[in-house]
Scaffold this motif. Structure first.
Motif, PDB file in Angstrom:
ATOM      1  N   GLY A  61       1.912  -2.951  -8.254  1.00 47.88           N
ATOM      2  CA  GLY A  61       2.579  -3.315  -9.487  1.00 47.88           C
ATOM      3  C   GLY A  61       2.750  -2.188 -10.470  1.00 47.88           C
ATOM      4  O   GLY A  61       3.103  -2.437 -11.620  1.00 47.88           O
ATOM      5  N   ARG A  62       2.513  -0.959 -10.075  1.00 47.92           N
ATOM      6  CA  ARG A  62       2.674   0.139 -11.023  1.00 47.92           C
ATOM      7  C   ARG A  62       4.141   0.507 -11.120  1.00 47.92           C
ATOM      8  O   ARG A  62       4.784   0.840 -10.139  1.00 47.92           O
ATOM      9  N   ARG A  63       4.675   0.457 -12.335  1.00 49.36           N
ATOM     10  CA  ARG A  63       6.118   0.586 -12.471  1.00 49.36           C
ATOM     11  C   ARG A  63       6.579   2.004 -12.753  1.00 49.36           C
ATOM     12  O   ARG A  63       7.752   2.241 -13.005  1.00 49.36           O
TER      13      ARG A  63
ATOM     14  N   GLY B 249       5.597 -12.426  -1.930  1.00 51.84           N
ATOM     15  CA  GLY B 249       4.738 -11.527  -2.680  1.00 51.84           C
ATOM     16  C   GLY B 249       5.198 -11.310  -4.106  1.00 51.84           C
ATOM     17  O   GLY B 249       4.375 -11.135  -5.012  1.00 51.84           O
ATOM     18  N   ASP B 250       6.514 -11.332  -4.339  1.00 56.62           N
ATOM     19  CA  ASP B 250       7.012 -11.186  -5.707  1.00 56.62           C
ATOM     20  C   ASP B 250       6.529 -12.332  -6.585  1.00 56.62           C
ATOM     21  O   ASP B 250       6.162 -12.127  -7.750  1.00 56.62           O
ATOM     22  N   ALA B 251       6.522 -13.545  -6.037  1.00 54.31           N
ATOM     23  CA  ALA B 251       6.058 -14.701  -6.807  1.00 54.31           C
ATOM     24  C   ALA B 251       4.570 -14.577  -7.126  1.00 54.31           C
ATOM     25  O   ALA B 251       4.141 -14.835  -8.258  1.00 54.31           O
TER      26      ALA B 251
ATOM     27  N   LEU C   4      -1.459  -4.927  -5.261  1.00 52.12           N
ATOM     28  CA  LEU C   4      -1.001  -4.787  -3.877  1.00 52.12           C
ATOM     29  C   LEU C   4      -1.424  -5.982  -3.030  1.00 52.12           C
ATOM     30  O   LEU C   4      -0.660  -6.465  -2.184  1.00 52.12           O
ATOM     31  N   SER C   5      -2.636  -6.483  -3.247  1.00 53.68           N
ATOM     32  CA  SER C   5      -3.126  -7.613  -2.449  1.00 53.68           C
ATOM     33  C   SER C   5      -2.267  -8.851  -2.640  1.00 53.68           C
ATOM     34  O   SER C   5      -2.153  -9.688  -1.739  1.00 53.68           O
TER      35      SER C   5
ATOM     36  N   ALA D 253       0.455  -4.742   3.535  1.00 54.88           N
ATOM     37  CA  ALA D 253       0.085  -3.363   3.197  1.00 54.88           C
ATOM     38  C   ALA D 253      -1.370  -3.292   2.752  1.00 54.88           C
ATOM     39  O   ALA D 253      -2.092  -2.344   3.088  1.00 54.88           O
ATOM     40  N   PHE D 254      -1.800  -4.298   2.008  1.00 57.11           N
ATOM     41  CA  PHE D 254      -3.199  -4.330   1.584  1.00 57.11           C
ATOM     42  C   PHE D 254      -4.122  -4.462   2.791  1.00 57.11           C
ATOM     43  O   PHE D 254      -5.167  -3.806   2.860  1.00 57.11           O
TER      44      PHE D 254
END
Length: 370
Positions: free
Chosen positions: A25-27, A120-122, A243-244, A250-251
Motif C-alpha cells: 500500500g505504499r503510494r 485484494g483491492d477490496a 501486502l498481506s 506475493a505475501f
C-alpha cells in the motif's frame, strides 16, 4: 479537483529513475507547495488506486493552503510540537492540521469505494479506510485541545469532525480493522522510541537496581529530543500488513523465504515466534526502535500482562533502562523481563500514548502526555 488541479510534476525516486516504489500500500512520494496552487509533484504511480489516493491527498493540501492564505485558522507557537500519526518527526500545529485535513479526504476516498472494489483491492481498501479513519480521528481531536485555534479554526475543525463522523458507523472486516489498529499502534511506538528520552539520572538509578525486587521510584515523563527530523527506516511491518491484504500470493512467497522473520511472524499473528526473534534482534542492536515496537505489539497480541502494558505505554523507558543495564553490567538481560520488572515504576495503560511538547511554557524537553 477537476477545476483546481492543473499541473502534475514528475518526481524522481532516489534511484533517479522516477520509477515505482514500495509494496502493498505504499503510494510513493508526492508533494504540493502553497506557492503553486493546483500543482502536484509525484513519483510514477504504482497503480491507478494509489495514484488516485495520492491526488486526493495532495489536493486536500492545495485547498487548505489556499484557505490559509486568506483566513488564519490557528496561532502557531514557536517550539510547540505534536505527535502526528503520519510523520516520524514531531510536528508544529500547522503540520498536524495539514495532515488531518489531507487524510480526512483520503478516508472519504476509501470509504466511497467500499463495495466497489474486488479481491485484494477490496481487502486493502478496508484496511486503508480503517487506518486513516482512526489516525484522522486522533489528529482532529488533538487540534482543539491545543488551545491555538482561532474562531474560524474552531469552526473549520468542527466541520472536519462532522465530515469524519459520517463514517463512524462503518464497520470494516475484523482482519482489516485489527491490522489497521496494529499499524497505528506500531507508528506511535516507533515514534516514541525515536523522539523521546527519559531522564538519564532516573534511568541510571533504575538500571543500578536491576535485578533486585524493586525497580525504585516511578520514572518521570520522557523528554522530546531537540532536533525536528531524525533518520528512520520505512515501516516494514506496515508494508507487510498492506501486502498481506492486497496481494496474498506475493505475501505468501515472501513468507516462504522466511525473512524478515520477526516482522513476518508479528504480522501473521505468530506471537511466540515473533517475541523470540525480537529478543534476539534487541540483544544484537538494542538502540534500534523497530524491534522494540515489534516486541510490544507481539506481547500485546499474546496477552496484556505487566510486560506488555509497560512496554506499550512507555517503550522509551524500557529501552533506555535495558541499554543502561547492558552498558553498566556487561550482559544482555531478557527485554521482556526488564519490561515486567519496570511495571511498578512505569504508570500507564496498554496503549501507545502521544505527547505534545511546548517549549515556551515548560523547561526544554518536557512533555505533556495526554
Amino acid at each position: 479537483m477537476a477545476a483546481g488541479l492543473n499541473a502534475l510534476v514528475p518526481l524522481a525516486t532516489r534511484d533517479g529513475q522516477g520509477g515505482q516504489s514500495g509494496q502493498g500500500g505504499r503510494r510513493g512520494l508526492s508533494a504540493t507547495s502553497a506557492d503553486a496552487f493546483g500543482a502536484v509533484a509525484i513519483t510514477r504511480p504504482r497503480d491507478a488506486l494509489l495514484f488516485a489516493e495520492s491526488l486526493v491527498h495532495e489536493f486536500q493540501h492545495v485547498k487548505l493552503c489556499s484557505l490559509l492564505g486568506s483566513v488564519p485558522l490557528y496561532a502557531d507557537r514557536p517550539g510547540e510540537r505534536h505527535y502526528s500519526p503520519w510523520r516520524d518527526d514531531p510536528r508544529p500545529l500547522g503540520g498536524l492540521l495539514q495532515g488531518a485535513y489531507a487524510y480526512l479526504g483520503v478516508t472519504a476516498f476509501w470509504g466511497r469505494r467500499r463495495g466497489r472494489l474486488t479481491g485484494g483491492d477490496a481487502a486493502y481498501g478496508e484496511y486503508a479506510f480503517a487506518l486513516w479513519r482512526e489516525q484522522t480521528a486522533y489528529a482532529i481531536g488533538r487540534l482543539p485541545a491545543s488551545g491555538r485555534l482561532t474562531e474560524a479554526g474552531e469552526r473549520f475543525v468542527a466541520g472536519m469532525r462532522a465530515s469524519l463522523d459520517r463514517w463512524a458507523d462503518v464497520s470494516p472486516p475484523t482482519i482489516a480493522r485489527r491490522q489497521a489498529e496494529s499499524t497505528a499502534a506500531d507508528h506511535a511506538l516507533v515514534w516514541r522510541l525515536r523522539n523521546l528520552r527519559p531522564d538519564p539520572d532516573e534511568v541510571r538509578r533504575a538500571a543500578a537496581r536491576w535485578p533486585s525486587a524493586d525497580p525504585g521510584p516511578a520514572v518521570a515523563a520522557a523528554s522530546l529530543l531537540p532536533a525536528d527530523v531524525r533518520p528512520g527506516t520505512p515501516g516494514a511491518r506496515s508494508d507487510l500488513r498492506a501486502l498481506s491484504l492486497r496481494d496474498p500470493a506475493a505475501f505468501a512467497r515472501l513468507a516462504a523465504q522466511g525473512e524478515p522473520a520477526a516482522d513476518l511472524a508479528q504480522v501473521r499473528g505468530r506471537h511466540d515466534a515473533a517475541i523470540a526473534s525480537y529478543r534476539a534482534l534487541i540483544a544484537a542492536e538494542p538502540e534500534r526502535p523497530e524491534p522494540w515496537a515489534g516486541l510490544a505489539l507481539s506481547l500485546l497480541g499474546r496477552g496484556r500482562d505487566d510486560a506488555a502494558r509497560t512496554l506499550a505505554a512507555r517503550p522509551e523507558v524500557v529501552a533506555a533502562v535495558y541499554l543502561r543495564i547492558v552498558q553498566d553490567k556487561g550482559a544482555s538481560p531478557d527485554p521482556v523481563e526488564v519490561a515486567r520488572w519496570l511495571a511498578p515504576a512505569v504508570p500507564g495503560d496498554a496503549s501507545p500514548v502521544a505527547p505534545r511538547w511546548d517549549a515556551s511554557e515548560r523547561r526544554r524537553g518536557d512533555v505533556a502526555v495526554e
